[in-house]
Design an enzyme around this catalytic site. Sequence first.
Site: not given
Ligand code: ATP
Ligand code: MG
Length: 210
Positions: A88, A123, A167
Amino acid sequence: MRLILLAAPGAGKGTQAEKLSEHFGIPTISTGAILRHNIQEGTELGKLAKTYIDGGNLIPDDIMIQVMDDRLSKEDCKNGFILDGFPRTLAQAEALDASSIQIDKVLNIEVPDEKIIARLSGRLECSQCAATFHTEYRKPKVEGVCDNCGGKLVTRADDKPETVKSRLAVYHTQTEPLLKYYSDKGMLRTAHGQEEIADTTAEVLKALED
Ligand code: ATP
Ligand code: MG
């Protein structure tokens, strides 16, 4: 197939990851699911992660890299995997490059910001099995109840409007640069997130053909 899914939060990455898992018979490794599981279990990682996630911020790179190093070395990843939520940041992408893990393709699912805000604000997530639903676009059969497991549907703390905005901002500054990074390497494929989940899946599978 070793695949990275890139897309803004709420673009439907998780849903498409599930479909691709089924199609290719390989697991989806979702960082969000791993972190939320740790929060629920009250682990050290979970306690730390919660402070970042609830504020709409990213977990520090060194921690995330360690978590994924462990996860991707497990037996079930041997024949391939779909990464949902990692890398990310550029630092995470570079760490992945430096590791022994070989990535085949990177898929971006494009969805405009306005649509994302509308989607995330309605959601719902199952508190037991993490399946996602939506108050308008993907209604559960019974209001507030998960179709799959009967669990209670809740709004994630990080789907609150203020948090959604931060976000998205974090996505644009930290994650979007990865599109160029992978496109320069010739690894990037693109599909458009559409209203119907099945239409997006069809485009995704087509984009992955070449
Ligand atoms: P979605 O539900 O659509 O996937 P999203 O991608 O923002 O939305 P998640 O992937 O569920 O949500 O991640 C939730 C949170 O976890 C992020 O907002 C972040 O704080 C943390 N996170 C997830 N992956 C990473 C990463 N690779 N590096 C740093 N923080 C992360
Ligand atoms: Mg996700």
